[in-house]
Design a protein around this motif. Structure first.
Motif, short mmCIF file in Angstrom:
data_model
loop_
_atom_site.label_atom_id
_atom_site.label_comp_id
_atom_site.label_asym_id
_atom_site.label_seq_id
_atom_site.Cartn_x
_atom_site.Cartn_y
_atom_site.Cartn_z
N ALA A 106 0.79 -1.34 -0.33
CA ALA A 106 0.16 -0.06 0.02
C ALA A 106 0.67 1.31 0.29
O ALA A 106 2.19 1.16 0.55
CB ALA A 106 -1.50 0.00 1.22
N LEU A 107 0.81 1.98 -0.94
CA LEU A 107 1.46 3.72 -1.02
C LEU A 107 0.72 4.59 -0.48
O LEU A 107 -0.87 4.92 -1.00
CB LEU A 107 1.59 3.81 -2.46
CG LEU A 107 2.52 5.36 -3.09
CD1 LEU A 107 3.76 4.49 -2.17
CD2 LEU A 107 3.22 5.10 -4.07
N VAL A 108 1.00 5.25 0.98
CA VAL A 108 0.20 5.81 1.29
C VAL A 108 1.10 7.33 1.21
O VAL A 108 1.92 7.45 1.04
CB VAL A 108 0.53 5.72 3.10
CG1 VAL A 108 -0.39 6.73 3.78
CG2 VAL A 108 0.21 3.96 3.11
N ARG A 109 -0.17 8.00 0.21
CA ARG A 109 0.13 9.56 0.07
C ARG A 109 0.83 10.89 1.09
O ARG A 109 -0.52 10.33 2.37
CB ARG A 109 -0.44 10.05 -1.66
CG ARG A 109 -0.71 9.17 -2.56
CD ARG A 109 0.88 9.39 -3.44
NE ARG A 109 0.30 8.54 -4.50
CZ ARG A 109 1.41 8.20 -5.45
NH1 ARG A 109 2.56 8.80 -4.89
NH2 ARG A 109 1.56 7.91 -6.51
N ALA A 110 1.63 11.56 1.75
CA ALA A 110 1.77 12.26 1.85
C ALA A 110 0.65 13.78 2.20
O ALA A 110 -0.47 13.91 2.70
CB ALA A 110 2.67 13.06 2.21
N ASP A 111 0.86 13.39 0.07
CA ASP A 111 -0.91 14.66 -0.21
C ASP A 111 -1.83 14.12 0.18
O ASP A 111 -2.53 13.64 -0.29
CB ASP A 111 -0.59 15.28 -1.73
CG ASP A 111 -1.66 15.92 -2.44
OD1 ASP A 111 -2.54 16.75 -1.31
OD2 ASP A 111 -1.80 15.99 -3.51
N LEU A 112 -2.66 15.05 1.59
CA LEU A 112 -3.83 14.27 2.38
C LEU A 112 -4.99 15.08 0.59
O LEU A 112 -5.84 14.45 0.46
CB LEU A 112 -4.06 14.92 3.15
CG LEU A 112 -3.78 15.05 4.23
CD1 LEU A 112 -4.25 16.28 5.45
CD2 LEU A 112 -3.88 13.45 4.74
N LEU A 143 6.86 10.72 -4.24
CA LEU A 143 7.19 11.89 -3.42
C LEU A 143 7.41 11.99 -1.79
O LEU A 143 7.54 11.16 -1.41
CB LEU A 143 5.65 13.23 -3.32
CG LEU A 143 5.12 13.17 -4.79
CD1 LEU A 143 4.52 14.24 -5.06
CD2 LEU A 143 6.53 13.97 -5.47
N PRO A 144 8.46 12.36 -1.73
CA PRO A 144 8.84 13.04 -0.33
C PRO A 144 7.70 12.38 0.73
O PRO A 144 7.22 13.67 0.17
CB PRO A 144 10.15 13.92 0.12
CG PRO A 144 10.20 14.23 -1.67
CD PRO A 144 9.46 13.62 -2.33
N GLY A 145 8.07 12.18 2.05
CA GLY A 145 6.11 11.42 2.33
C GLY A 145 5.76 10.75 2.12
O GLY A 145 4.78 10.59 2.93
N ASP A 146 5.51 10.12 0.51
CA ASP A 146 4.45 9.29 1.15
C ASP A 146 5.04 7.84 1.30
O ASP A 146 6.59 7.31 1.65
CB ASP A 146 4.76 8.92 -1.13
CG ASP A 146 3.99 9.88 -1.96
OD1 ASP A 146 3.80 11.29 -0.99
OD2 ASP A 146 3.78 9.96 -2.80
N THR A 147 4.42 7.02 1.99
CA THR A 147 5.25 5.97 2.85
C THR A 147 4.53 4.50 2.09
O THR A 147 3.58 4.08 1.24
CB THR A 147 4.30 5.85 4.18
OG1 THR A 147 4.73 7.11 4.61
CG2 THR A 147 4.69 5.05 4.92
N LEU A 148 5.69 3.24 2.06
CA LEU A 148 5.27 2.26 1.63
C LEU A 148 4.94 1.24 1.78
O LEU A 148 5.55 1.55 3.43
CB LEU A 148 5.66 1.86 0.12
CG LEU A 148 6.17 0.62 -0.12
CD1 LEU A 148 5.00 0.00 -1.13
CD2 LEU A 148 7.34 -0.13 -0.73
N PRO A 164 -2.56 6.37 8.67
CA PRO A 164 -1.99 7.65 9.10
C PRO A 164 -1.47 7.45 7.97
O PRO A 164 -0.29 7.26 7.20
CB PRO A 164 -1.50 7.91 10.35
CG PRO A 164 -0.94 6.29 10.55
CD PRO A 164 -1.87 5.60 9.47
N ALA A 165 -1.18 9.28 7.61
CA ALA A 165 -0.30 9.82 6.40
C ALA A 165 0.74 9.73 6.67
O ALA A 165 1.74 10.20 6.17
CB ALA A 165 -0.80 11.59 6.15
N ILE A 166 0.42 11.13 8.28
CA ILE A 166 2.03 11.17 8.99
C ILE A 166 2.13 9.75 10.34
O ILE A 166 1.43 9.83 10.72
CB ILE A 166 2.22 12.14 9.69
CG1 ILE A 166 2.23 12.99 8.11
CG2 ILE A 166 4.06 12.46 9.99
CD1 ILE A 166 1.83 14.86 8.46
#
Ligand SMILES: [Mn+2]
Length: 209
Positions: A106-112, A143-148, A164-166
């Protein structure tokens, strides 16, 4: 470069070792992240997972298709495994993804405001070591901030509904495992912040270019 990441795992109750394994390995121009779920559990599964992990570490710089084929070649005498591979390229700020079997990504985007904040990555049916599907990797911009987040099937799939995004990687990995482990299989969760592979520096260099 040693990006901060987190991993949490637990073998099936009664087993001393896990058939789930992982690799985080930096190379020249990027980072390879992979999670392995060998068929079954116990020592034979653990051995199969080690064969795959060793190959992935040794050839971390190669393309995911090549990596999975190498693992397949080396795993005919083992139980085989589900393997998902993400190869981050610093310069292009992309992640090349390939999954065989049921290790969830799952790729979690930092950009809400992103269209799809949590993107479930596609995996193809098959068993590395026995039956490979057509190996077609997909390239995903990050992008920086995204999480795998990667998880084996000893973790309930609904974990992707509440990411969570962060969050700090290690506590998040532990939290997911604690909440969603099914306890009928080995379980492993790996949390990898993409910033570890596509740094701000790499991004600003790209913008200047
Ligand atoms: Mn499993």
């Amino acid at each position: 470069m040693a990006p901060e990441w987190g991993v949490a795992s637990v073998p099936l109750a009664g087993e001393s070792e896990s058939g789930d394994g992982f690799v985080v390995k930096a190379f020249d121009k990027g980072v390879l992240v992979a999670v392995i779920d060998a068929l079954g559990h116990g020592p034979d599964a653990a051995r199969a997972a080690r064969v795959a992990a060793a190959a992935l570490e040794q050839y971390a710089h190669e393309k995911p298709e090549v990596l999975v084929r190498r693992c397949d070649d080396l795993m005919h005498e083992t139980r085989g495994a589900a393997i998902s591979v993400a190869s981050f390229d610093m310069q292009s700020r992309t992640m090349t993804w390939l999954g065989v079997g049921n290790v969830t990504g799952a790729l979690v985007r930092a950009d809400l405001t992103a269209e799809q904040r949590v993107k479930r990555l596609m995996v193809r049916g098959g068993v590395v070591g026995f039956h490979l599907p057509e190996l077609r990797a997909s390239v995903v911009p990050v992008l920086p901030g995204d999480t795998l987040v990667l998880a084996t099937d000893g973790v309930g799939i609904d974990f992707t509904n509440s990411l969570p995004a962060i969050a700090r990687p290690q506590p998040l990995a532990e939290q997911i495992l604690q909440r969603y482990a099914t306890h009928d299989d080995d379980a492993l969760v790996l949390v990898f912040p993409c910033s570890g592979a596509v740094t701000e520096t790499a991004c600003s260099e790209q913008r200047r270019a």
